[in-house]
Design a protein around this motif. Structure first.
Motif, PDB file in Angstrom:
ATOM      1  N   LEU A 202      54.724  52.191  46.321  1.00  0.00           N
ATOM      2  CA  LEU A 202      54.542  53.504  45.827  1.00  0.00           C
ATOM      3  C   LEU A 202      53.266  53.814  45.033  1.00  0.00           C
ATOM      4  O   LEU A 202      52.626  55.009  45.528  1.00  0.00           O
ATOM      5  CB  LEU A 202      55.778  53.805  44.983  1.00  0.00           C
ATOM      6  N   ALA A 203      53.064  52.931  44.114  1.00  0.00           N
ATOM      7  CA  ALA A 203      51.608  52.931  43.500  1.00  0.00           C
ATOM      8  C   ALA A 203      50.461  52.908  44.462  1.00  0.00           C
ATOM      9  O   ALA A 203      49.403  53.737  44.521  1.00  0.00           O
ATOM     10  CB  ALA A 203      51.297  51.897  42.495  1.00  0.00           C
ATOM     11  N   ILE A 204      50.492  51.995  45.438  1.00  0.00           N
ATOM     12  CA  ILE A 204      49.424  52.068  46.527  1.00  0.00           C
ATOM     13  C   ILE A 204      49.516  53.164  47.433  1.00  0.00           C
ATOM     14  O   ILE A 204      48.293  53.463  47.682  1.00  0.00           O
ATOM     15  CB  ILE A 204      49.710  50.614  47.587  1.00  0.00           C
ATOM     16  N   ARG A 205      50.307  53.658  47.868  1.00  0.00           N
ATOM     17  CA  ARG A 205      50.386  54.751  48.688  1.00  0.00           C
ATOM     18  C   ARG A 205      49.824  56.000  47.776  1.00  0.00           C
ATOM     19  O   ARG A 205      49.149  56.775  48.458  1.00  0.00           O
ATOM     20  CB  ARG A 205      52.060  55.244  48.915  1.00  0.00           C
ATOM     21  N   GLU A 206      50.100  56.092  46.403  1.00  0.00           N
ATOM     22  CA  GLU A 206      49.502  57.035  45.692  1.00  0.00           C
ATOM     23  C   GLU A 206      48.162  56.997  45.590  1.00  0.00           C
ATOM     24  O   GLU A 206      47.341  58.047  45.717  1.00  0.00           O
ATOM     25  CB  GLU A 206      50.186  57.240  44.320  1.00  0.00           C
ATOM     26  N   LYS A 207      47.702  55.681  45.602  1.00  0.00           N
ATOM     27  CA  LYS A 207      46.195  55.530  45.445  1.00  0.00           C
ATOM     28  C   LYS A 207      45.458  55.894  46.688  1.00  0.00           C
ATOM     29  O   LYS A 207      44.161  56.057  46.596  1.00  0.00           O
ATOM     30  CB  LYS A 207      45.858  54.033  45.070  1.00  0.00           C
ATOM     31  N   LEU A 208      46.136  56.258  47.731  1.00  0.00           N
ATOM     32  CA  LEU A 208      45.365  56.277  49.168  1.00  0.00           C
ATOM     33  C   LEU A 208      45.086  57.997  49.009  1.00  0.00           C
ATOM     34  O   LEU A 208      44.142  58.279  49.765  1.00  0.00           O
ATOM     35  CB  LEU A 208      46.276  56.107  50.277  1.00  0.00           C
ATOM     36  N   SER A 209      45.356  58.584  48.015  1.00  0.00           N
ATOM     37  CA  SER A 209      44.927  59.948  48.002  1.00  0.00           C
ATOM     38  C   SER A 209      43.848  60.083  47.289  1.00  0.00           C
ATOM     39  O   SER A 209      43.392  61.334  47.222  1.00  0.00           O
ATOM     40  CB  SER A 209      46.223  60.731  47.277  1.00  0.00           C
ATOM     41  N   GLY A 210      43.022  59.087  46.989  1.00  0.00           N
ATOM     42  CA  GLY A 210      41.693  59.302  46.618  1.00  0.00           C
ATOM     43  C   GLY A 210      41.288  58.347  45.565  1.00  0.00           C
ATOM     44  O   GLY A 210      39.891  58.297  44.855  1.00  0.00           O
ATOM     45  N   ARG A 211      42.252  57.686  44.859  1.00  0.00           N
ATOM     46  CA  ARG A 211      41.847  56.604  43.828  1.00  0.00           C
ATOM     47  C   ARG A 211      41.200  55.410  44.425  1.00  0.00           C
ATOM     48  O   ARG A 211      40.622  54.837  43.567  1.00  0.00           O
ATOM     49  CB  ARG A 211      43.123  56.355  43.099  1.00  0.00           C
ATOM     50  N   TYR A 212      41.350  54.975  45.565  1.00  0.00           N
ATOM     51  CA  TYR A 212      40.567  53.966  46.257  1.00  0.00           C
ATOM     52  C   TYR A 212      39.179  54.554  46.390  1.00  0.00           C
ATOM     53  O   TYR A 212      38.886  55.522  47.171  1.00  0.00           O
ATOM     54  CB  TYR A 212      41.484  53.622  47.517  1.00  0.00           C
ATOM     55  N   ARG A 213      38.221  53.863  45.808  1.00  0.00           N
ATOM     56  CA  ARG A 213      37.001  53.895  46.140  1.00  0.00           C
ATOM     57  C   ARG A 213      36.185  53.043  47.253  1.00  0.00           C
ATOM     58  O   ARG A 213      35.269  53.654  48.215  1.00  0.00           O
ATOM     59  CB  ARG A 213      35.874  53.596  45.222  1.00  0.00           C
ATOM     60  N   ARG A 214      36.958  52.033  47.639  1.00  0.00           N
ATOM     61  CA  ARG A 214      36.479  51.160  48.734  1.00  0.00           C
ATOM     62  C   ARG A 214      37.756  50.381  49.210  1.00  0.00           C
ATOM     63  O   ARG A 214      38.892  50.330  48.873  1.00  0.00           O
ATOM     64  CB  ARG A 214      35.701  49.898  48.135  1.00  0.00           C
ATOM     65  N   SER A 215      37.748  50.239  50.674  1.00  0.00           N
ATOM     66  CA  SER A 215      38.648  49.684  51.459  1.00  0.00           C
ATOM     67  C   SER A 215      39.169  48.429  50.917  1.00  0.00           C
ATOM     68  O   SER A 215      40.330  47.913  51.003  1.00  0.00           O
ATOM     69  CB  SER A 215      38.416  49.624  52.932  1.00  0.00           C
ATOM     70  N   ASP A 216      38.215  47.645  50.397  1.00  0.00           N
ATOM     71  CA  ASP A 216      38.782  46.266  50.097  1.00  0.00           C
ATOM     72  C   ASP A 216      39.785  46.250  49.024  1.00  0.00           C
ATOM     73  O   ASP A 216      40.576  45.341  48.410  1.00  0.00           O
ATOM     74  CB  ASP A 216      37.463  45.279  49.989  1.00  0.00           C
ATOM     75  N   GLU A 217      39.541  47.562  47.872  1.00  0.00           N
ATOM     76  CA  GLU A 217      40.487  47.551  46.980  1.00  0.00           C
ATOM     77  C   GLU A 217      41.906  47.701  47.479  1.00  0.00           C
ATOM     78  O   GLU A 217      42.742  46.940  47.086  1.00  0.00           O
ATOM     79  CB  GLU A 217      40.217  48.739  46.137  1.00  0.00           C
ATOM     80  N   PHE A 218      41.929  48.477  48.456  1.00  0.00           N
ATOM     81  CA  PHE A 218      43.455  48.751  49.257  1.00  0.00           C
ATOM     82  C   PHE A 218      44.015  47.243  49.741  1.00  0.00           C
ATOM     83  O   PHE A 218      45.124  46.850  49.581  1.00  0.00           O
ATOM     84  CB  PHE A 218      43.231  49.695  50.325  1.00  0.00           C
ATOM     85  N   VAL A 219      42.912  46.462  50.482  1.00  0.00           N
ATOM     86  CA  VAL A 219      43.287  45.007  50.904  1.00  0.00           C
ATOM     87  C   VAL A 219      43.735  44.144  49.756  1.00  0.00           C
ATOM     88  O   VAL A 219      44.752  43.507  49.983  1.00  0.00           O
ATOM     89  CB  VAL A 219      42.238  44.584  51.607  1.00  0.00           C
ATOM     90  N   ARG A 220      43.032  44.168  48.565  1.00  0.00           N
ATOM     91  CA  ARG A 220      43.511  43.439  47.574  1.00  0.00           C
ATOM     92  C   ARG A 220      44.715  43.815  46.867  1.00  0.00           C
ATOM     93  O   ARG A 220      45.584  42.716  46.644  1.00  0.00           O
ATOM     94  CB  ARG A 220      42.316  43.517  46.318  1.00  0.00           C
ATOM     95  N   ASP A 221      45.063  44.828  46.936  1.00  0.00           N
ATOM     96  CA  ASP A 221      46.513  45.288  46.378  1.00  0.00           C
ATOM     97  C   ASP A 221      47.525  44.776  47.440  1.00  0.00           C
ATOM     98  O   ASP A 221      48.510  44.313  47.065  1.00  0.00           O
ATOM     99  CB  ASP A 221      46.477  46.692  46.311  1.00  0.00           C
TER     100      ASP A 221
END
Length: 245
Positions: A202-221
């Motif tokens: 749920l936190a990852i999904r919310e961060k997709l709204s703009g809190r990720y600055r780079r795609s590798d941050e999403f991948v690391r989570d």
């Protein structure tokens, strides 16, 4: 017997030819394959027609209603399409074929690589796709900088929608209880106190709204969550939808 030209046959042939694990590792680490979708595809079918054809694949045993509607659907467009229409058509193929096919390919590649060369690792995604649709600078008079900016924004929106859908599916699937010696914090959502993976997603999904600055941050989570599943012995879940994502 492995089918000809399959990944299993490929790795078997490499073994038979005496290719070492070290040589194969160097090759994979340097390998890059990038098919590019063009702005002038030979596929001229309406997207409406393509959707019905994909419905046929899903309802192959009962095709009559779909064949009937295909028979009575206009095959040609009444208006000329523009660059952003071409972008939409290309994204259709990404969403309906390229992304699922890539996920299947990598799952099969990793499995067959491990079976033949267990010491070799796939360290980067060597097969990636690109598109010049909406950004072609080959004299297309209607592809302006504004069109290219709109294309990138459209691609980003559709990709984030895909990621959100996958996160929603994972939230439904990863209901594993996470053992903990610590006292659980008070519950402020609809999940069980022990359902840590669902909260992380749920936190990852919310961060997709703009809190990720780079795609590798999403991948690391996602990888951190996957590591937790493996440690818990949920190997099948760790190698399931989240691995494909």
């Amino acid at each position: 017997m492995a089918p000809a030209q399959s990944l299993r046959a490929l790795f078997h042939e490499l073994r038979e030819a005496g290719v070492s694990a070290t040589t194969l590792q160097h090759c994979l680490d340097a390998l890059t394959i990038e098919p590019v979708l063009t702005a002038h595809p030979t596929e001229a079918k309406r997207r409406t027609t393509l959707n019905h054809i994909l419905r046929l694949n899903e309802q192959f045993a009962h095709p009559d209603e779909i064949l009937e509607v295909l028979w009575q659907t206009d095959e040609t467009r009444e208006r000329r399409i523009g660059p952003l229409d071409e972008v939409d058509r290309t994204l259709f193929f990404f969403e309906r074929t390229v992304i699922p096919a890539l996920a299947n390919f990598y799952a099969t590649f990793r499995a067959e690589l491990h079976a033949a060369y267990p010491e070799v690792r796939l360290n980067h995604p060597f097969l990636t796709y690109s598109s010049w649709v909406g950004g072609d600078r080959d004299g297309h008079p209607f592809v302006t900088p504004q069109i290219s900016l709109a294309t990138v924004a459209h691609q980003r929106t559709r990709l984030l929608e895909h990621y959100r859908r996958e996160c929603d599916a994972l939230i439904s699937e990863l209901t594993h209880a996470v053992p903990s010696r610590r006292k659980h914090a008070p519950v402020t959502d609809a999940f069980q106190p022990c359902e840590r993976y669902r909260r992380q997603l749920l936190a990852i999904r919310e961060k997709l709204s703009g809190r990720y600055r780079r795609s590798d941050e999403f991948v690391r989570d996602l990888e951190a969550l996957q590591t937790g599943l493996r440690r818990q012995g949920a190997v099948r879940a760790a190698e399931g939808r989240i691995a494909r994502l």
